[in-house]
Design a protein around this motif. Sequence first.
Motif, mmCIF file in Angstrom:
data_model
loop_
_atom_site.group_PDB
_atom_site.id
_atom_site.type_symbol
_atom_site.label_atom_id
_atom_site.label_comp_id
_atom_site.label_asym_id
_atom_site.label_seq_id
_atom_site.Cartn_x
_atom_site.Cartn_y
_atom_site.Cartn_z
ATOM 1 N N SER A 297 0.830 -1.202 0.000
ATOM 2 C CA SER A 297 0.000 0.000 0.000
ATOM 3 C C SER A 297 0.870 1.260 0.000
ATOM 4 N N GLY A 298 0.773 2.048 -1.075
ATOM 5 C CA GLY A 298 1.427 3.342 -1.139
ATOM 6 C C GLY A 298 2.937 3.283 -1.181
ATOM 7 N N ARG A 299 3.517 2.201 -1.670
ATOM 8 C CA ARG A 299 4.970 2.071 -1.676
ATOM 9 C C ARG A 299 5.468 1.935 -3.107
ATOM 10 N N SER A 300 6.582 2.606 -3.378
ATOM 11 C CA SER A 300 7.245 2.489 -4.678
ATOM 12 C C SER A 300 8.665 2.016 -4.422
ATOM 13 N N ILE A 301 8.967 0.806 -4.862
ATOM 14 C CA ILE A 301 10.256 0.177 -4.564
ATOM 15 C C ILE A 301 11.089 0.148 -5.841
ATOM 16 N N THR A 302 12.312 0.657 -5.734
ATOM 17 C CA THR A 302 13.178 0.697 -6.915
ATOM 18 C C THR A 302 14.536 0.053 -6.677
ATOM 19 N N ASP A 303 15.040 0.018 -5.419
ATOM 20 C CA ASP A 303 16.379 -0.535 -5.194
ATOM 21 C C ASP A 303 16.324 -2.049 -5.125
ATOM 22 N N LEU A 304 17.370 -2.693 -5.661
ATOM 23 C CA LEU A 304 17.402 -4.150 -5.795
ATOM 24 C C LEU A 304 17.314 -4.876 -4.459
ATOM 25 N N PRO A 305 18.062 -4.495 -3.402
ATOM 26 C CA PRO A 305 17.946 -5.232 -2.139
ATOM 27 C C PRO A 305 16.520 -5.277 -1.603
ATOM 28 N N THR A 306 15.820 -4.150 -1.688
ATOM 29 C CA THR A 306 14.445 -4.133 -1.189
ATOM 30 C C THR A 306 13.528 -4.961 -2.082
ATOM 31 N N ILE A 307 13.758 -4.931 -3.380
ATOM 32 C CA ILE A 307 12.956 -5.743 -4.303
ATOM 33 C C ILE A 307 13.123 -7.224 -3.993
ATOM 34 N N LEU A 308 14.373 -7.636 -3.753
ATOM 35 C CA LEU A 308 14.633 -9.043 -3.466
ATOM 36 C C LEU A 308 13.992 -9.465 -2.150
ATOM 37 N N ARG A 309 14.072 -8.590 -1.158
ATOM 38 C CA ARG A 309 13.459 -8.928 0.123
ATOM 39 C C ARG A 309 11.938 -8.999 -0.011
ATOM 40 N N GLU A 310 11.339 -8.069 -0.738
ATOM 41 C CA GLU A 310 9.896 -8.099 -0.929
ATOM 42 C C GLU A 310 9.463 -9.352 -1.688
ATOM 43 N N GLN A 311 10.280 -9.770 -2.659
ATOM 44 C CA GLN A 311 9.971 -11.011 -3.376
ATOM 45 C C GLN A 311 9.993 -12.196 -2.426
ATOM 46 N N ARG A 312 10.965 -12.217 -1.536
ATOM 47 C CA ARG A 312 11.061 -13.305 -0.565
ATOM 48 C C ARG A 312 9.890 -13.272 0.412
ATOM 49 N N VAL A 313 9.488 -12.074 0.839
ATOM 50 C CA VAL A 313 8.350 -11.943 1.744
ATOM 51 C C VAL A 313 7.070 -12.417 1.060
ATOM 52 N N ASP A 314 6.891 -12.060 -0.212
ATOM 53 C CA ASP A 314 5.711 -12.515 -0.950
ATOM 54 C C ASP A 314 5.638 -14.043 -0.982
ATOM 55 N N ARG A 315 6.769 -14.675 -1.203
ATOM 56 C CA ARG A 315 6.792 -16.141 -1.273
ATOM 57 C C ARG A 315 6.503 -16.762 0.091
ATOM 58 N N ILE A 316 7.034 -16.149 1.145
ATOM 59 C CA ILE A 316 6.769 -16.680 2.481
ATOM 60 C C ILE A 316 5.294 -16.528 2.828
ATOM 61 N N GLU A 317 4.689 -15.403 2.460
ATOM 62 C CA GLU A 317 3.260 -15.218 2.718
ATOM 63 C C GLU A 317 2.442 -16.273 1.986
ATOM 64 N N ARG A 318 2.830 -16.592 0.751
ATOM 65 C CA ARG A 318 2.123 -17.618 -0.016
ATOM 66 C C ARG A 318 2.319 -18.996 0.621
ATOM 67 N N LEU A 319 3.533 -19.276 1.102
ATOM 68 C CA LEU A 319 3.804 -20.554 1.755
ATOM 69 C C LEU A 319 2.977 -20.706 3.033
ATOM 70 N N LEU A 320 2.875 -19.643 3.810
ATOM 71 C CA LEU A 320 2.098 -19.723 5.043
ATOM 72 C C LEU A 320 0.630 -19.970 4.741
ATOM 73 N N TYR A 321 0.123 -19.407 3.653
ATOM 74 C CA TYR A 321 -1.251 -19.698 3.246
ATOM 75 C C TYR A 321 -1.420 -21.196 2.987
ATOM 76 N N VAL A 322 -0.438 -21.781 2.306
ATOM 77 C CA VAL A 322 -0.511 -23.208 1.972
ATOM 78 C C VAL A 322 -0.423 -24.063 3.228
ATOM 79 N N TYR A 323 0.571 -23.823 4.066
ATOM 80 C CA TYR A 323 0.821 -24.710 5.204
ATOM 81 C C TYR A 323 -0.197 -24.518 6.314
ATOM 82 N N ILE A 324 -0.619 -23.295 6.569
ATOM 83 C CA ILE A 324 -1.593 -23.064 7.637
ATOM 84 C C ILE A 324 -2.938 -23.672 7.261
ATOM 85 N N ASN A 325 -3.411 -23.429 6.050
ATOM 86 C CA ASN A 325 -4.704 -23.976 5.647
ATOM 87 C C ASN A 325 -4.674 -25.489 5.543
#
Length: 733
Positions: A297-325
Amino acid sequence: SENLQREGNGIQDHQQTLSSPRMHDDSQSRFTRPGRPASYHKKENIDPAIAASAGAQPLPDAPEFTIALKTWSRLRFVRAGWFTAREAIAYIDYYYEFLAPLTPISPPNFQPPAVHPSFLNDEPLLAVTILTISSRYKQLSGPGAESRSYMIHERLWNYLQNMITRMFWGQEQFGGGLCGAGSRKPKSAMKGSLRDLGTIESLLLLTEFHPRSMHFPPGDDGDDILTSLDDEPIDTTEKGPYRDPPVFGQATVASWSEPALRSDRMCWSLIGMAHTLAFELGVFGDFHNGVRIPRSSGRSITDLPTILREQRVDRIERLLYVYINSACGRFGFPTMHIGPDEDLNPYAIHDQIAARSYASDLVDAIQECWADITLLMKASNANLFPSRAHAQMLIQSGSYITLLEQFQPTMDTFARKLEAVQLPKYPWIILSIELEYIKMYINSLALQAVLGHWASNIGPGDEETSSNAAFPALYKRNQRYISEVVKAARNLLRLVVDGLLPNHYLKHAPVRTHFRILSGAMFLLKTFALGDKEDEVSVSLQLLDRTIEALRMSVVDDVHLSLRTADLLEGLTSKIRNKFVRLAARNGRSNAPTPPPNSTYPSQSQPSASGPNPYIPSYSTTGIPMNSTNPMDNNVSIVPPPNSTYHMNPSPYTNNSSASYDSTLSPFTNNNEEDWLTLDLNPLLSSDSTGFQTGVGNDGQWFGNFGPEINGNLEVLGKLVDGWDTTTGMTGF
C-alpha cells in the motif's frame, strides 16, 4: 547491499536453471552445480584419513570456492572435527539436488559458493537447518562414515534446537540484561538475527523433513514430575510395556500411528511459531489501531535489495497460506491464516483457478500451483467435510452428488493448467500426487455413501440382496465417482513407483508425501469392499505390491516412516488376498489355477485329513484363491455386483453355466467375462444399539487423529481382515 546483490545473483541463477522442461534428463537437478577448486589446503581439526577421503576428488580452480572454504572452516562443527569444510559444502549441494525439488519452500539460492559467506553470516538458523536435514539423508565416505553420519546429524539437531529455543524466548542476542555487560550489540533484523525470514523458512522445512530423534524418547526424564510408587504393580504380561517387540512383518498400528501423531503435533507447533514470527516481521503487512495495512500500500520500490526482500516476503506469505490452511484442514480447525475472506463455493473457486495466470518465474509458478491446490482442498473441507454431522447429513439427503458434480470441472481445469505450465520433473510429480490425492479425497464420499446405504438397509445373509431395488440405482448414480477414486489412487501410486523411485527421490520425499502414499493405498484397498472383476483387482494388488517394494527400497535409516508404512500395507494386502469372496461369471473365464513359480501358496491337490474338500483354496497367478468363501453363507455379507449375472454360489469352475454375461453395468472394467471378487463386510457390522457406529455406514471413520481419511480407513481395513485387536493395537498380520 553487497551481500543482497550476491543473493540476487543467486536467485537469478536459480530462476534460469528452473526453466528446463519438466521431463528432461533426470541428471538435471533443480539447481546448477558450480565448480569448486582443490587449491585450499588449510589444516583442519579432523582425522587425517577422513580429511584425505573428503578431499580426494580434484576440483577446478575458482576463487569464490576458496573464499567459501575459508568461511566454512570457521564453522564450529568443522573446527571441532565433526566434518570438513568440503563436506559442509557437499551437504548444501545435496540439499539443493535431492530435497529442494520436492518441497514448495524456496529460500534464495544459497548453493553457489560465492554466496556462502553471506549465507553463514546472515542466515545462521537456515544454514544449520539445511545442514541438519541433509546430514540425515547424505551418507559420508571414509573411515567411520556411517557412525560419523549419525553423530553429525545428532549434534546438528541438538544445536538447532538450542537456536530455536533462544529465538522462542527472545534470547538470541542477549544485550547484557540489568548490568549492560552484553558481549555484542544486537544485530539488525537482516544481519544474522534468529528472528528473520530465514527462520520462518527453517521452521517450515522441519515440517517437511523430520530429524531422526523425533522417533526416540526425549533425552530428559520426560514430562512427569512425580515418579511411580514403589509398590505400584508392573505389568509384565504380553500386553504390558515389557512385552517383546513384534517380529519383522508383524506390524502394529501403534508402530505407525504413534510417530504419525507425534509428527502432526510437531508440525502444528512449528507452523504456529512460523505464523507468529511472520506477524512480527510484517509479512502480512502493518497493523495500526487494529487495521491491517498491506505491504504494497502506497509504496514504490526501486532498489534491488528491497525488491529481493519483498519477493522473498511474498513467497513466504504464499507458503504460510498453503501450510496453515493444510494443517487446519487436516486437524479440523478453522483457519488461522490472515487474509481476505475467500468465496469457497465450488463455482467461485473454479472461476478463480481458471482465471489465474501463473507467473513466468518458475519458483513463483510452483508456489501458485500449491496455492490453487490448497484452495481446492480448503473448499472441499468447507463444503463436504466441515464436521462429522454435516458429512453424514449430505449422505443421508443425497445432496453430496450435486457437490461432487460441481467439483469435477475445477479438478479437471487445474489438471490441464498443471500440465501446461511445464514445471521441472520433480516439482510436477509432487504436485500431481497432491492433485490425485484431492481427487481421491473428494470422490471418496460416493464410496462412503454406497457402503453406508448397504449397511443401513441390508444385513448379513439377507436373501433379498440381489433384488433390492434402491441399491442398484444408488450404485449407478455413484459409479462415476467411485471409478474416479480407483483411478486417482492408482495414478498416485504409479507416480510414486515410476516417478519418484528412480534416481532415489522417493527416499527423499517429504513426510506429507508419505501420508499421501498411505492414503492412496488405503483407499484402493477399501474399494475392494464394493468388488470388481478379477483382472482389475489384480492390477490394483500388483500396484500395491510394487509400492510396498518401493517403500522398502527407499529407506533413509531403520526408523524411517517408509518402513512402518510398508509393514502396514504388506500386512493388509496379504490378509485381504485370502479374504476375497469369488463369484463365478456365467459363461465366464477364470484364471488358470496354476500357482506362480516357486510359489508357497497351498495346492488344491494337498491331502486333507477329512478327505477331498472342494473348498481347499488353489491360487491364481496373482495369489488370489480360486475357491473361497461361500457367498450364500449366512455369516457372509457382501455388496452385490451391479447386476445379477453371477453365480451366487461357489460352483466349481468346470461346471460354470453357459449363460451369457452382460458387463456393461460394471463401473470399472471393460466387457471381458471375468469372475467377480469382493469382500465379506460382516466384520464391519456393529452389534450394539448404535448400529453401524464404527463401521462403514456412520461418520466415525472420516475424522480421526490423522485427518478425515487415514485413521478411519485403517480401522475399517483392520476389521475387514479380522485382525483388529483394540487392546494391544496389533493388527494380527
